[in-house]
Structures are given as structure tokens and as C-alpha cells.
Scaffold this active site. Sequence first.
Site, PDB file in Angstrom:
ATOM      1  N   CYS A   1       4.504  -9.642 -11.112  1.00 39.38           N
ATOM      2  CA  CYS A   1       4.675  -8.265 -11.598  1.00 39.38           C
ATOM      3  C   CYS A   1       5.892  -8.100 -12.484  1.00 39.38           C
ATOM      4  O   CYS A   1       6.057  -7.048 -13.116  1.00 39.38           O
ATOM      5  CB  CYS A   1       4.771  -7.297 -10.427  1.00 39.38           C
ATOM      6  SG  CYS A   1       3.177  -7.056  -9.654  1.00 39.38           S
TER       7      CYS A   1
HETATM    8  N1  CO8 Z   1      -8.981   2.577   4.370  1.00 37.52           N
HETATM    9  C1  CO8 Z   1      -8.677   3.119   5.573  1.00 37.52           C
HETATM   10  N2  CO8 Z   1      -7.712   2.646   6.376  1.00 37.52           N
HETATM   11  C2  CO8 Z   1      -7.016   1.568   5.950  1.00 37.52           C
HETATM   12  C3  CO8 Z   1      -7.271   0.959   4.711  1.00 37.52           C
HETATM   13  C4  CO8 Z   1      -8.292   1.493   3.904  1.00 37.52           C
HETATM   14  N3  CO8 Z   1      -8.603   0.967   2.708  1.00 37.52           N
HETATM   15  N4  CO8 Z   1      -6.427  -0.077   4.559  1.00 37.52           N
HETATM   16  C5  CO8 Z   1      -5.662  -0.116   5.666  1.00 37.52           C
HETATM   17  N5  CO8 Z   1      -6.020   0.875   6.511  1.00 37.52           N
HETATM   18  C6  CO8 Z   1      -5.445   1.164   7.819  1.00 37.52           C
HETATM   19  C7  CO8 Z   1      -4.804  -0.047   8.433  1.00 37.52           C
HETATM   20  O1  CO8 Z   1      -5.730  -0.838   9.126  1.00 37.52           O
HETATM   21  C8  CO8 Z   1      -3.778   0.578   9.365  1.00 37.52           C
HETATM   22  O2  CO8 Z   1      -4.422   0.995  10.565  1.00 37.52           O
HETATM   23  P1  CO8 Z   1      -3.650   0.892  11.978  1.00 37.52           P
HETATM   24  O3  CO8 Z   1      -2.459   1.794  11.823  1.00 37.52           O
HETATM   25  O4  CO8 Z   1      -4.680   1.402  12.919  1.00 37.52           O
HETATM   26  O5  CO8 Z   1      -3.275  -0.540  12.116  1.00 37.52           O
HETATM   27  C9  CO8 Z   1      -3.332   1.818   8.601  1.00 37.52           C
HETATM   28  O6  CO8 Z   1      -4.381   2.100   7.673  1.00 37.52           O
HETATM   29  C10 CO8 Z   1      -2.037   1.623   7.871  1.00 37.52           C
HETATM   30  O7  CO8 Z   1      -2.105   0.352   7.118  1.00 37.52           O
HETATM   31  P2  CO8 Z   1      -0.870  -0.235   6.357  1.00 37.52           P
HETATM   32  O8  CO8 Z   1       0.291  -0.298   7.275  1.00 37.52           O
HETATM   33  O9  CO8 Z   1      -1.292  -1.511   5.686  1.00 37.52           O
HETATM   34  O10 CO8 Z   1      -0.683   0.900   5.257  1.00 37.52           O
HETATM   35  P3  CO8 Z   1       0.573   1.223   4.376  1.00 37.52           P
HETATM   36  O11 CO8 Z   1       0.923   2.620   4.597  1.00 37.52           O
HETATM   37  O12 CO8 Z   1       1.634   0.192   4.475  1.00 37.52           O
HETATM   38  O13 CO8 Z   1      -0.041   1.123   2.896  1.00 37.52           O
HETATM   39  C11 CO8 Z   1      -0.023  -0.379   1.018  1.00 37.52           C
HETATM   40  C12 CO8 Z   1      -0.553  -0.103   2.417  1.00 37.52           C
HETATM   41  C13 CO8 Z   1      -0.561   0.722   0.099  1.00 37.52           C
HETATM   42  C14 CO8 Z   1      -0.550  -1.731   0.562  1.00 37.52           C
HETATM   43  C15 CO8 Z   1       1.517  -0.324   1.009  1.00 37.52           C
HETATM   44  O14 CO8 Z   1       2.027  -1.104   2.057  1.00 37.52           O
HETATM   45  C16 CO8 Z   1       2.123  -0.828  -0.278  1.00 37.52           C
HETATM   46  O15 CO8 Z   1       1.819  -0.378  -1.354  1.00 37.52           O
HETATM   47  N6  CO8 Z   1       3.064  -1.762  -0.180  1.00 37.52           N
HETATM   48  C17 CO8 Z   1       3.735  -2.324  -1.337  1.00 37.52           C
HETATM   49  C18 CO8 Z   1       2.864  -3.381  -1.885  1.00 37.52           C
HETATM   50  C19 CO8 Z   1       3.325  -3.890  -3.204  1.00 37.52           C
HETATM   51  O16 CO8 Z   1       4.012  -3.279  -3.966  1.00 37.52           O
HETATM   52  N7  CO8 Z   1       2.876  -5.049  -3.500  1.00 37.52           N
HETATM   53  C20 CO8 Z   1       3.140  -5.612  -4.750  1.00 37.52           C
HETATM   54  C21 CO8 Z   1       1.990  -6.440  -5.039  1.00 37.52           C
HETATM   55  S1  CO8 Z   1       1.764  -6.665  -6.705  1.00 37.52           S
HETATM   56  C22 CO8 Z   1       2.620  -7.990  -7.321  1.00 37.52           C
HETATM   57  O17 CO8 Z   1       3.692  -8.337  -6.962  1.00 37.52           O
HETATM   58  C23 CO8 Z   1       1.937  -8.749  -8.394  1.00 37.52           C
HETATM   59  C24 CO8 Z   1       1.042  -9.739  -7.804  1.00 37.52           C
HETATM   60  C25 CO8 Z   1       0.271 -10.363  -8.926  1.00 37.52           C
HETATM   61  C26 CO8 Z   1      -0.952  -9.556  -9.325  1.00 37.52           C
HETATM   62  C27 CO8 Z   1      -2.095  -9.733  -8.377  1.00 37.52           C
HETATM   63  C28 CO8 Z   1      -3.363  -9.150  -8.928  1.00 37.52           C
HETATM   64  C29 CO8 Z   1      -4.571  -9.253  -7.996  1.00 37.52           C
END
Ligand code: CO8
Length: 372
Positions: free
Chosen positions: A156
Site C-alpha cells: 500500500c
Molecule cells: N459480515 C458480517 N459480519 C462480519 C463480516 C462480514 N463481512 N466480517 C467479519 N464479521 C464479523 C466477525 O466475524 C466478528 O464477529 P465476532 O465479534 O462474533 O467474532 C465481527 O464481525 C467483528 O470482526 P472484526 O473484528 O474482524 O471487525 P473489525 O471491526 O476489526 O473490522 C476490518 C474489520 C474492516 C478489516 C478492520 O479491522 C480494518 O479495516 N483493519 C485495517 C485493515 C487494513 O488497513 N489493512 C490494510 C490492508 S491493505 C495493504 O496493506 C495492501 C495489501 C496489498 C493489496 C492487497 C490487494 C488484495
Amino acid sequence: MHRVCISSTGLYVPPHIISNAELVDTFNRYADLHNTEHATEIAAGSRAAVPYSSVEFIEKASGIQQRYVVEKSGVLDPTRMRPRLTPRPDSEISLMAEISVAAAQDALQRAGKTAADVDGVICAAANMQRAYPAMAVEIQQALGITGFGFDMNVACSSATFGIEMAVNAVRSGSARAVLVVNPEITSPHLAWKDRDCHFIFGDVCTAILVERQDTAPAGAFEVLGTKLVTSFSNNIRNNAGFMSRSEDRNPEDRDQLFYQEGRKVFKEVCPMAAEHISNHLATLDLAPSGVRRFWLHQANLAMNQLIGRRLLGRDATADDAPVILNEFANTASAGSIIAFHRHHNDIAAGEVGVICSFGAGYSIGSVVLRRL
Ligand code: CO8
């Protein structure tokens, strides 16, 4: 040593939109298929059922409302869930080069420049379509640029790291101008069957024209400084590579696609990014309160809100730190550049702004700009 500017940026937007509703509908149909096919194992407890995804969760957790993709039908087919890309013969321009040329031409045209004004192309993106020849050399040739081209990947942060390389080349005089292109085709390596991340990414391409100040157009942004940092983390990873075949890996194996520990990334990267920006500004005798606009990486709305609060000591407005991820989703290194591209016209001469990326590596890159 020359003074260096970002003269212009360019944007290529893919032709297909996938809304959250379409995405979730496909995912839930896939979950039904999976759970029916494996009903016996699920009942016996030897396999987990796939739970439904939800539009409400996606919008609340990320701020993403839709994404653009280069091909839509394959992603929305619950029996496939990856784009349908047609292989092209070597005699045809490759897809990454094609969208890079479109973004680069947009940038050149906005600066009133042609290929003859440019000496180099850096293709900086989270993935390259092939190992070699370098994508940048094909893009260079398609644009008609005499000089050099090379590829680089810092996930990224590829665009900001690419800007630093371009700035150094122009500052030292080894190139008059360099085009940095960021063809982020994320859809082929996103795990569309993984509920935790199927909503995160979108495809796009940005281009940045970096050139000497004495040839830059009016209204260009002088680069006051660039600052890069990396710190190794396994929390965002993709193990696909040239050794996968010899390791007898299946391209669908989970670790051959994007995977992450999203919560950890959130917690660890936000303070790093805010501190990085503050430290960088301090080296230039500037404070966050004196910055007119932050063009931040676009991964998650709450992340940007948290970084904004840490920097400004108050909630950042859309004017302080514009958001484009609602429309584009996370477009890897292109996100902060799209924010700049869409939201720089109202910056007055003399005002300062910061482009900042953060992501896998971990990697953070900042570029401090002053409008001329
Ligand atoms: N629908 C419904 N519920 C869901 C879903 C969904 N789609 N997904 C997860 N849940 C549930 C989970 O199971 C969990 O349930 P429980 O509490 O019962 O266990 C609950 O929702 C909460 O899940 P999370 O804790 O995972 O949710 P978050 O609030 O943490 O949100 C995010 C998840 C949105 C992914 C968040 O953590 C986030 O954005 N984090 C930062 C990530 C980030 O910035 N990553 C960077 C990656 S990009 C990068 O560096 C480049 C990589 C190269 C490119 C790749 C291209 C493919």
C-alpha cells in the site's frame, strides 16, 4: 540540486462497479452452496459453516459502499468468485500496462506535457502482472518515452515510495521528469470467499508526474520532503510467488491470496502513521495544525478518523482529510493519490498538504507538499 514538484496526477477508473448489496448477495449465495455441499461435515463438527456477510457490517466496519473492478461477472458468480480475465498474446499490451498508459496520459495532459518531456517511468504497485520484463518498460514503450523504467512493490505504500525515488532522480538531475504509475488490480488476488475481507479492495490506476520546478506548470505542488519507514510484520501477507509452483501450492490456497489480522493492523498502524507524519513535519519546522490538507491512505474510515484526531487533537473534517474509499474501497497504494487527485484544486498558493500511505510491510510513506 533541483527543486522538485508534483506537476499533475492522472486517474483511470475501471468500467464496472460492484455495490455492497451485489457483493453480499453473491457471498451469501456462495455460503448457501458451501453449507449445503458440506452439510454432513458441518453437522459432524469437522467443518465450519460459512456465515452470511452483511452490508450493514461492511459499511459500519469500513466505510466502503462500493468498489470498481476490471471484470465483474466472475466475481459475482458464486461458483467462481474471482474475475474472469482473458489472457492476452505477448504481441498485445498487457492489462496493467494498458490502464497505466490511460492514467499516465491523463496526468501528462493535465500538466500540458508530452512523452518527450519525461525521462523515466516507475511502476509502483502492490502486485505485478508478471515477473519480467518489468511492467514499467512496457508502459514506457507504449507512452513513447525515451529513458528508463523499473518496477517496485511496497504494497500500500508503493506510490509514496515511488514518489521518493522519482523526486531523488529529478532532484539530482538524473531525470528531468518521472512518471510514477500505480496500476492496482487487486481483484485477482483478493479472497472473495473470505467474509472477513471480501469487501475490502477495488481496482484503479493512478499516475503522478514528478518534475523540476523550473519546468512545472503554474499551480504545481513543490515537494518539501519525503520520509519512508518500514517495520516487518506478518499481519498483512500474501505468500504467492515464483516458488509456489515448486512448493506444489494450489493458487486457491488461502495463503496464496491476501490475508490479514485486520484488528492488529488497525491498532498498530494508526499510531505509527500519526507519529510518522508529526515527526516528518517537525523536520520541516511544520506542525500538523499548519497543514491545510491530509491526503491519507484509504483503507478504513475509522483508521483515518483516528489518525486525524491524533494529528489535530480534534475530529478531522472531510476538508482536512478527504475520503474516497466509500466510492473506491481500498485501492492499495493508489488511495492517497486518488484523494489528492480529487481534492487539491481548492488549495491556495503557499498552503501545505501531506500525502501519507500505510500498509503491508509494515510500510509508511509521507510526502509534504506546498502549492506554488
Ligand atoms: N459480515 C458480517 N459480519 C462480519 C463480516 C462480514 N463481512 N466480517 C467479519 N464479521 C464479523 C466477525 O466475524 C466478528 O464477529 P465476532 O465479534 O462474533 O467474532 C465481527 O464481525 C467483528 O470482526 P472484526 O473484528 O474482524 O471487525 P473489525 O471491526 O476489526 O473490522 C476490518 C474489520 C474492516 C478489516 C478492520 O479491522 C480494518 O479495516 N483493519 C485495517 C485493515 C487494513 O488497513 N489493512 C490494510 C490492508 S491493505 C495493504 O496493506 C495492501 C495489501 C496489498 C493489496 C492487497 C490487494 C488484495
